[in-house]
Design a protein around this motif. Structure first.
Motif, PDB file in Angstrom:
ATOM      1  N   ASP A 280      44.349  59.312  -9.909  1.00 18.21           N
ATOM      2  CA  ASP A 280      45.610  58.563  -9.869  1.00 18.21           C
ATOM      3  C   ASP A 280      46.748  59.408  -9.304  1.00 18.21           C
ATOM      4  N   LYS A 281      46.804  60.677  -9.695  1.00 23.90           N
ATOM      5  CA  LYS A 281      47.863  61.567  -9.203  1.00 23.90           C
ATOM      6  C   LYS A 281      47.725  61.809  -7.699  1.00 23.90           C
ATOM      7  N   VAL A 282      46.508  62.047  -7.244  1.00 24.03           N
ATOM      8  CA  VAL A 282      46.266  62.253  -5.814  1.00 24.03           C
ATOM      9  C   VAL A 282      46.607  60.983  -5.051  1.00 24.03           C
TER      10      VAL A 282
ATOM     11  N   ARG B 135      49.942  58.187  -1.325  1.00 27.23           N
ATOM     12  CA  ARG B 135      50.578  56.882  -1.097  1.00 27.23           C
ATOM     13  C   ARG B 135      52.059  57.058  -0.783  1.00 27.23           C
ATOM     14  N   ASP B 136      52.740  57.850  -1.585  1.00 29.09           N
ATOM     15  CA  ASP B 136      54.170  58.082  -1.360  1.00 29.09           C
ATOM     16  C   ASP B 136      54.418  58.740  -0.007  1.00 29.09           C
ATOM     17  N   LYS B 137      53.567  59.701   0.355  1.00 26.55           N
ATOM     18  CA  LYS B 137      53.715  60.378   1.652  1.00 26.55           C
ATOM     19  C   LYS B 137      53.484  59.408   2.807  1.00 26.55           C
TER      20      LYS B 137
ATOM     21  N   MET C  74      36.346  60.042  -2.434  1.00 23.18           N
ATOM     22  CA  MET C  74      36.660  61.345  -1.873  1.00 23.18           C
ATOM     23  C   MET C  74      37.055  62.349  -2.969  1.00 23.18           C
ATOM     24  N   VAL C  75      37.909  61.932  -3.883  1.00 24.66           N
ATOM     25  CA  VAL C  75      38.341  62.812  -4.973  1.00 24.66           C
ATOM     26  C   VAL C  75      37.161  63.155  -5.871  1.00 24.66           C
TER      27      VAL C  75
END
Length: 92
Positions: A13-15, A20-22, A79-80
């Motif tokens: 979720d953090k990744v 997403r923000d970037k 991927m994560v």
């Protein structure tokens, strides 16, 4: 010996949130630069007649966010998890 406990879902979720923000920011900046004069002028005209109308950035974010979210869920989840398997596989 103290260990580090990483919750796979929380890390994912953090990744996801970070990327997403970037992506939203990068797309917003690019679109604003390319379409700034035309779109910003039209939105400014609309805001004169209706001050509650959305800004260019809000309009772009509203349009792109669902598309980016859908794509990131497809790409980032596996991927994560794969990267975590590689990292933790080397430790143990």
């Amino acid at each position: 010996m103290a260990g580090i406990c990483i919750d796979e879902d929380e890390l994912e979720d953090k990744v996801f949130q970070f990327i997403r923000d970037k992506m939203i920011h990068a797309a917003s900046v690019t679109i604003q630069r390319q379409a700034k004069d035309i779109v910003a002028g039209e939105l400014a005209r609309l805001r004169l007649t209706d001050p509650s109308s959305k800004t260019l950035e809000d309009t772009i974010n509203d349009a792109l966010t669902p598309l980016i979210d859908a794509r990131l869920h497809v790409i980032l989840g596996p991927m994560v998890k794969e990267e975590l398997r590689k990292i933790f596989g080397n430790i143990y």
